[in-house]
Design a protein around this motif. Structure first.
Motif, PDB file in Angstrom:
ATOM      1  N   SER A 333       0.942  -1.135  -0.123  1.00  0.00           N
ATOM      2  CA  SER A 333      -0.168  -0.165  -0.004  1.00  0.00           C
ATOM      3  C   SER A 333       0.805   1.076   0.132  1.00  0.00           C
ATOM      4  O   SER A 333       2.079   1.086   0.452  1.00  0.00           O
ATOM      5  N   ASP A 334       0.462   2.480  -0.364  1.00  0.00           N
ATOM      6  CA  ASP A 334       1.102   3.529  -0.531  1.00  0.00           C
ATOM      7  C   ASP A 334       1.477   4.368   0.526  1.00  0.00           C
ATOM      8  O   ASP A 334       2.254   5.254   0.787  1.00  0.00           O
ATOM      9  N   ASP A 335       0.961   3.567   1.872  1.00  0.00           N
ATOM     10  CA  ASP A 335       1.368   4.401   3.232  1.00  0.00           C
ATOM     11  C   ASP A 335       2.303   3.591   3.962  1.00  0.00           C
ATOM     12  O   ASP A 335       2.953   4.128   4.749  1.00  0.00           O
ATOM     13  N   GLU A 336       2.892   2.699   3.364  1.00  0.00           N
ATOM     14  CA  GLU A 336       3.811   1.708   3.991  1.00  0.00           C
ATOM     15  C   GLU A 336       5.343   2.458   3.936  1.00  0.00           C
ATOM     16  O   GLU A 336       5.928   2.253   4.727  1.00  0.00           O
ATOM     17  N   LYS A 338       6.131   5.562   4.273  1.00  0.00           N
ATOM     18  CA  LYS A 338       6.203   6.314   5.578  1.00  0.00           C
ATOM     19  C   LYS A 338       6.388   5.693   6.949  1.00  0.00           C
ATOM     20  O   LYS A 338       7.249   6.189   7.579  1.00  0.00           O
ATOM     21  N   LYS A 339       5.400   4.648   6.903  1.00  0.00           N
ATOM     22  CA  LYS A 339       5.918   3.843   8.152  1.00  0.00           C
ATOM     23  C   LYS A 339       6.965   2.981   8.141  1.00  0.00           C
ATOM     24  O   LYS A 339       7.533   2.983   9.200  1.00  0.00           O
ATOM     25  N   LYS A 381       5.875  13.167  -1.620  1.00  0.00           N
ATOM     26  CA  LYS A 381       6.400  11.777  -1.237  1.00  0.00           C
ATOM     27  C   LYS A 381       7.697  12.139  -0.443  1.00  0.00           C
ATOM     28  O   LYS A 381       8.453  11.109  -0.489  1.00  0.00           O
ATOM     29  N   ASP A 409      10.180   8.891  -0.421  1.00  0.00           N
ATOM     30  CA  ASP A 409       9.669   7.614  -1.040  1.00  0.00           C
ATOM     31  C   ASP A 409       9.795   7.548  -2.400  1.00  0.00           C
ATOM     32  O   ASP A 409       9.198   8.278  -3.123  1.00  0.00           O
TER      33      ASP A 409
END
Length: 433
Positions: A333-336, A338-339, A381, A409
């Motif tokens: 997923s595109d939020d990974e 940042k995590k 990003k 990112d």
């Protein structure tokens, strides 16, 4: 692998260059280490202030390949091996005697190298310091420079474990027992650079990497040290004496600032028969690898524990093996990303720059990483963190390590059609030839 065994192995494989001409410890030996960085060297004819000194070995672990050989592992197995040792530290054996000769304190017995023209003086740079404070033990690297026949001043980074033990001893008006070891097994060298929970002992990690270790108690205090160390300086960190330390060329090839630091007093010197002094060139490949490489598994673990499918971690030479990380993930997923960035900072707070890429990118190849950043980055990003805890080695940070971080990112966005991002692979081109 033991220090002497590793030297013999490399020698039998003709991977060591023997310097037979007379070489001075005053900047000349360091110049050779710099010129032949990446190639193990043995100095056979060492000139010191006392005359001819003991042999010196340097650049022994100045490439990833040399470290893998010393660990007896294959290419790409380092992180897995280190995580196994971190998760399952091994016991070690306490023995009553070891094969050392003992001498009264005289630091001129040791061929300590003067590395760079503006350094404070000669510096011991490969030493792993073993400390004991009321049963709490620690082993860690610390640079040390002589300020007398039996005295050294050493850099203790604030809030790190040895500094914490020293501060506790100082608060009680007591000295801290230490043993300064030079010429150590690869397991000790790697474990000494790890960062683990305060109160846990890094020697268990070293023992796991070495498939067992033997240690002996110091003759003059409550510290202990491995029986296969080449040279050991038994002594104390004084609670009531400090001295100026620095300047010193540190990891980033910049001069670290002058600070008031604790003084070590030496009570006894232990040495093997015909000992070999281990030199480590400040800001050289070996310095970067021994300091930075053990941080890759802690970053890997932190990212994995954040629920990210992490493929690899690389601390770049451009970041001195310490400040700049490239991390590849198998993104779902595109939020990974940042995590992953947030987790990486927790795993290694000294990071200044972090780049997250997909797992099809060779993270050791700056061209591939640069391609990913150029092609897949877009506004939003990137993540900038200001006035946060970083590293005192960052020349843009404050002396206590407060600075900025930049994270990018560079993974392929999932909302862009795959056909638009399809990249012809070299392997496919080779088939056409």
């Amino acid at each position: 692998m033991k220090f002497r065994d590793f030297i013999n192995k490399l020698d039998s494989e003709k991977k060591i260059m023997h310097i037979t001409k007379e070489v001075s410890t005053n900047k000349e030996a360091a110049a050779y280490l710099k010129k032949y960085d990446g190639t193990p060297l043995i100095f056979e004819n060492v000139k010191t202030e006392r005359g001819k000194g003991m042999r010196i070995a340097g650049n022994l672990l100045s490439s990833v390949e040399l470290i893998e050989e010393g660990m007896q592992i294959g290419k790409g197995q380092f992180i897995g091996k280190m995580i196994e040792a971190l998760d399952k530290p091994a016991s070690f054996e306490k023995v009553s005697n070891a094969d050392f000769d003992y001498f009264e304190p005289d630091l001129s017995l040791i061929p300590i190298l003067f590395h760079y023209p503006l350094d404070q003086g000669p510096y011991i740079t490969s030493a792993v310091v073993f400390a004991n404070r009321n049963g709490i033990r620690n082993m860690s690297y610390h640079r040390l420079t002589p300020i007398g026949k039996d005295r050294l001043v050493g850099r203790l980074v604030e809030k790190r474990d040895l500094h914490t033990l020293y501060e506790d001893a100082k608060a009680h008006g007591e000295d801290l027992d230490v043993a300064i070891t030079i010429g150590n097994s690869l397991g000790v060298l790697l474990a000494g650079a790890t960062s683990i929970e305060h109160g846990k002992y890094e020697l268990g990690i070293a023992s796991a990497l070495e498939n067992g270790l033997q240690v002996v108690d110091a003759k003059t205090n409550s510290a202990e040290y491995p029986v296969d160390s080449e040279i050991v300086l038994e002594g104390k960190i004084l609670h009531d004496e400090t001295a100026k330390e620095g300047p010193f060329v540190d990891l980033t090839a910049t001069y670290d600032v002058v600070r008031e630091q604790p003084v070590f007093v030496i009570d006894k010197i232990a040495m093997k028969k015909e000992p070999i002094y281990q030199a480590l060139l400040p800001a050289g490949n070996e310095h970067k690898l021994l300091m930075g490489l053990p941080r890759t598994p802690t970053i890997y673990k932190a990212v994995k524990e954040a629920g990210i499918d992490v493929a690899g971690v690389y601390l770049t030479p451009g970041g001195s093996g310490w400040l700049d990380a490239v991390i590849s993930i198998r993104k779902k997923s595109d939020d990974e990303p940042k995590k992953a960035i947030e987790a990486a900072i927790k795993g290694h707070r000294s990071l200044k720059r972090i780049t997250i890429v997909d797992d099809d990118v060779d993270i050791t190849n700056p061209d591939e990483v640069g391609y990913a950043v150029t092609m897949y980055w877009r506004a939003g990003k990137e993540y900038v963190f200001d006035n946060v805890k970083g590293s005192s080695l960052d020349p843009m940070a404050t002396p206590d390590g407060m600075g900025s971080k930049l994270a990018i990112d560079a993974t392929k966005p999932l909302d862009v059609p795959k056909e638009k991002l399809l990249k012809m692979k070299k392997a496919n081109m080779d088939i056409m030839l």
